[in-house]
Design a protein around this motif. Structure first.
Motif, PDB file in Angstrom:
ATOM      1  N   TRP A 135     -17.452 -12.359  -5.273  1.00  0.00           N
ATOM      2  CA  TRP A 135     -18.524 -11.489  -5.749  1.00  0.00           C
ATOM      3  C   TRP A 135     -19.894 -12.154  -5.598  1.00  0.00           C
ATOM      4  O   TRP A 135     -20.800 -11.930  -6.405  1.00  0.00           O
ATOM      5  CB  TRP A 135     -18.279 -11.099  -7.206  1.00  0.00           C
ATOM      6  CG  TRP A 135     -16.942 -10.449  -7.405  1.00  0.00           C
ATOM      7  CD1 TRP A 135     -16.597  -9.182  -7.017  1.00  0.00           C
ATOM      8  CD2 TRP A 135     -15.781 -11.020  -8.007  1.00  0.00           C
ATOM      9  NE1 TRP A 135     -15.287  -8.936  -7.350  1.00  0.00           N
ATOM     10  CE2 TRP A 135     -14.766 -10.056  -7.967  1.00  0.00           C
ATOM     11  CE3 TRP A 135     -15.497 -12.258  -8.585  1.00  0.00           C
ATOM     12  CZ2 TRP A 135     -13.491 -10.270  -8.478  1.00  0.00           C
ATOM     13  CZ3 TRP A 135     -14.222 -12.474  -9.096  1.00  0.00           C
ATOM     14  CH2 TRP A 135     -13.243 -11.492  -9.032  1.00  0.00           C
ATOM     15  N   GLY A 144     -18.653  -7.307 -15.650  1.00  0.00           N
ATOM     16  CA  GLY A 144     -18.773  -8.354 -14.656  1.00  0.00           C
ATOM     17  C   GLY A 144     -18.682  -7.707 -13.285  1.00  0.00           C
ATOM     18  O   GLY A 144     -18.562  -6.488 -13.188  1.00  0.00           O
ATOM     19  N   PRO A 145     -18.767  -8.464 -12.242  1.00  0.00           N
ATOM     20  CA  PRO A 145     -18.931  -9.907 -12.185  1.00  0.00           C
ATOM     21  C   PRO A 145     -20.347 -10.335 -12.579  1.00  0.00           C
ATOM     22  O   PRO A 145     -21.322  -9.666 -12.240  1.00  0.00           O
ATOM     23  CB  PRO A 145     -18.658 -10.239 -10.723  1.00  0.00           C
ATOM     24  CG  PRO A 145     -19.075  -9.008  -9.979  1.00  0.00           C
ATOM     25  CD  PRO A 145     -18.775  -7.857 -10.902  1.00  0.00           C
ATOM     26  N   ASN A 146     -20.431 -11.440 -13.293  1.00  0.00           N
ATOM     27  CA  ASN A 146     -21.719 -11.956 -13.725  1.00  0.00           C
ATOM     28  C   ASN A 146     -21.694 -13.487 -13.726  1.00  0.00           C
ATOM     29  O   ASN A 146     -20.796 -14.089 -13.145  1.00  0.00           O
ATOM     30  CB  ASN A 146     -22.103 -11.367 -15.083  1.00  0.00           C
ATOM     31  CG  ASN A 146     -21.121 -11.720 -16.180  1.00  0.00           C
ATOM     32  OD1 ASN A 146     -20.482 -12.764 -16.145  1.00  0.00           O
ATOM     33  ND2 ASN A 146     -20.986 -10.841 -17.160  1.00  0.00           N
ATOM     34  N   ASN A 148     -20.856 -15.588 -15.855  1.00  0.00           N
ATOM     35  CA  ASN A 148     -19.675 -16.201 -16.472  1.00  0.00           C
ATOM     36  C   ASN A 148     -18.407 -15.979 -15.656  1.00  0.00           C
ATOM     37  O   ASN A 148     -17.454 -16.746 -15.759  1.00  0.00           O
ATOM     38  CB  ASN A 148     -19.505 -15.660 -17.889  1.00  0.00           C
ATOM     39  CG  ASN A 148     -20.700 -16.010 -18.746  1.00  0.00           C
ATOM     40  OD1 ASN A 148     -21.183 -17.131 -18.725  1.00  0.00           O
ATOM     41  ND2 ASN A 148     -21.209 -15.036 -19.472  1.00  0.00           N
ATOM     42  N   THR A 149     -18.407 -14.948 -14.828  1.00  0.00           N
ATOM     43  CA  THR A 149     -17.277 -14.699 -13.939  1.00  0.00           C
ATOM     44  C   THR A 149     -17.159 -15.842 -12.931  1.00  0.00           C
ATOM     45  O   THR A 149     -16.051 -16.286 -12.606  1.00  0.00           O
ATOM     46  CB  THR A 149     -17.467 -13.363 -13.193  1.00  0.00           C
ATOM     47  OG1 THR A 149     -17.758 -12.328 -14.125  1.00  0.00           O
ATOM     48  CG2 THR A 149     -16.247 -13.008 -12.375  1.00  0.00           C
ATOM     49  N   THR A 152     -15.613 -19.221 -14.174  1.00  0.00           N
ATOM     50  CA  THR A 152     -14.231 -18.898 -14.533  1.00  0.00           C
ATOM     51  C   THR A 152     -13.373 -18.811 -13.279  1.00  0.00           C
ATOM     52  O   THR A 152     -12.275 -19.380 -13.219  1.00  0.00           O
ATOM     53  CB  THR A 152     -14.166 -17.556 -15.297  1.00  0.00           C
ATOM     54  OG1 THR A 152     -14.964 -17.661 -16.477  1.00  0.00           O
ATOM     55  CG2 THR A 152     -12.734 -17.208 -15.673  1.00  0.00           C
ATOM     56  N   TRP A 153     -13.876 -18.105 -12.259  1.00  0.00           N
ATOM     57  CA  TRP A 153     -13.139 -17.946 -11.020  1.00  0.00           C
ATOM     58  C   TRP A 153     -12.927 -19.301 -10.338  1.00  0.00           C
ATOM     59  O   TRP A 153     -11.823 -19.593  -9.862  1.00  0.00           O
ATOM     60  CB  TRP A 153     -13.870 -16.977 -10.086  1.00  0.00           C
ATOM     61  CG  TRP A 153     -13.056 -16.568  -8.908  1.00  0.00           C
ATOM     62  CD1 TRP A 153     -12.156 -15.542  -8.847  1.00  0.00           C
ATOM     63  CD2 TRP A 153     -13.049 -17.181  -7.617  1.00  0.00           C
ATOM     64  NE1 TRP A 153     -11.597 -15.481  -7.595  1.00  0.00           N
ATOM     65  CE2 TRP A 153     -12.121 -16.469  -6.818  1.00  0.00           C
ATOM     66  CE3 TRP A 153     -13.740 -18.249  -7.058  1.00  0.00           C
ATOM     67  CZ2 TRP A 153     -11.871 -16.805  -5.501  1.00  0.00           C
ATOM     68  CZ3 TRP A 153     -13.489 -18.583  -5.738  1.00  0.00           C
ATOM     69  CH2 TRP A 153     -12.567 -17.875  -4.973  1.00  0.00           C
ATOM     70  N   GLY A 171     -17.818 -11.557 -19.568  1.00  0.00           N
ATOM     71  CA  GLY A 171     -17.650 -11.399 -18.126  1.00  0.00           C
ATOM     72  C   GLY A 171     -16.676 -12.403 -17.548  1.00  0.00           C
ATOM     73  O   GLY A 171     -16.265 -12.262 -16.401  1.00  0.00           O
ATOM     74  N   SER A 172     -16.290 -13.410 -18.337  1.00  0.00           N
ATOM     75  CA  SER A 172     -15.340 -14.394 -17.819  1.00  0.00           C
ATOM     76  C   SER A 172     -13.973 -13.762 -17.593  1.00  0.00           C
ATOM     77  O   SER A 172     -13.228 -14.189 -16.708  1.00  0.00           O
ATOM     78  CB  SER A 172     -15.238 -15.605 -18.740  1.00  0.00           C
ATOM     79  OG  SER A 172     -14.817 -15.218 -20.042  1.00  0.00           O
ATOM     80  N   TYR A 174     -13.433 -10.929 -16.297  1.00  0.00           N
ATOM     81  CA  TYR A 174     -13.457 -10.109 -15.072  1.00  0.00           C
ATOM     82  C   TYR A 174     -12.653 -10.770 -13.953  1.00  0.00           C
ATOM     83  O   TYR A 174     -12.106 -10.083 -13.106  1.00  0.00           O
ATOM     84  CB  TYR A 174     -14.901  -9.886 -14.635  1.00  0.00           C
ATOM     85  CG  TYR A 174     -15.035  -8.896 -13.513  1.00  0.00           C
ATOM     86  CD1 TYR A 174     -15.123  -7.522 -13.789  1.00  0.00           C
ATOM     87  CD2 TYR A 174     -15.125  -9.291 -12.193  1.00  0.00           C
ATOM     88  CE1 TYR A 174     -15.232  -6.597 -12.783  1.00  0.00           C
ATOM     89  CE2 TYR A 174     -15.239  -8.370 -11.172  1.00  0.00           C
ATOM     90  CZ  TYR A 174     -15.302  -7.020 -11.469  1.00  0.00           C
ATOM     91  OH  TYR A 174     -15.428  -6.099 -10.466  1.00  0.00           O
ATOM     92  N   ALA A 175     -12.612 -12.086 -13.941  1.00  0.00           N
ATOM     93  CA  ALA A 175     -11.945 -12.821 -12.871  1.00  0.00           C
ATOM     94  C   ALA A 175     -10.428 -12.789 -12.990  1.00  0.00           C
ATOM     95  O   ALA A 175      -9.734 -13.194 -12.070  1.00  0.00           O
ATOM     96  CB  ALA A 175     -12.430 -14.272 -12.843  1.00  0.00           C
TER      97      ALA A 175
END
Length: 176
Positions: A135, A144-146, A148-149, A152-153, A171-172, A174-175
């Motif tokens: 993303w 998300g994705p933002n 924090n995503t 995390t990803w 948003g974490s 979202y991954a």
């Protein structure tokens, strides 16, 4: 009386938001990162700071920094929404000696710190994951994705990091 208390509480909340002007907000070092001229070993760090403006009451902004062994600077990776609005990728990369800068007036906390041989082994994996971030050109505050995503990803791609994102890293998930 209840109305006066409510007005007082709302006024306090508005004044309590220290990040009201992004142009003049502090971007100085928080003094958390190992100084690259003093620490020659490899370093991986993740930081979190209150999100800008009223969003900081609920969420944090997170970013990732790596420094190869003997490097004089860190490479910082972060996802920023305003970049997309300007036709730029959300994922931003830059080099600096201060990866632990205040996030527009908000002092960061260190979420993760790995130094030495383990960091040196993991940096190539982290950089590979950064290149594959799906993303890189997208940003949505919620879900998300933002910002924090992104870390995390990377943490999911490199589980050896043992990255545990803060609760307020909206948003974490979202991954997942």
């Amino acid at each position: 009386m209840k109305k006066m208390i409510l007005i007082g509480c709302l006024s306090f909340l508005l004044v309590a938001c220290s990040n009201s002007d992004w142009r003049t907000a502090s971007r100085e070092s928080a003094g958390l990162a190992p100084k690259p001229d003093a620490v020659k070993e490899a370093v991986i760090e993740v930081y979190a700071a209150d999100a800008f403006s009223w969003r900081g009451w609920f969420a944090v902004h997170t970013w990732l920094a790596v420094k190869a062994e003997d490097a004089n600077e860190y490479t910082v990776f972060e996802v920023v929404g305003w970049r997309v609005n300007r036709g730029l990728p959300a994922l931003h990369e830059y080099t600096t000696v201060t990866p632990d800068r205040y996030w527009y007036g908000a002092k960061p906390d260190k979420v993760l710190s790995i130094q030495g041989e383990k960091a040196a082994e993991l940096i190539p994996k982290v950089l590979d994951a950064v290149k594959r971030y799906p993303w890189a050109n997208e940003y949505t505050v919620f879900p998300g994705p933002n910002s924090n995503t992104f870390p995390t990803w990377v943490g999911q791609q490199v589980p050896e990091l043992g990255l545990d994102m803060p609760f307020r890293a909206i948003g974490s998930g979202y991954a997942d």
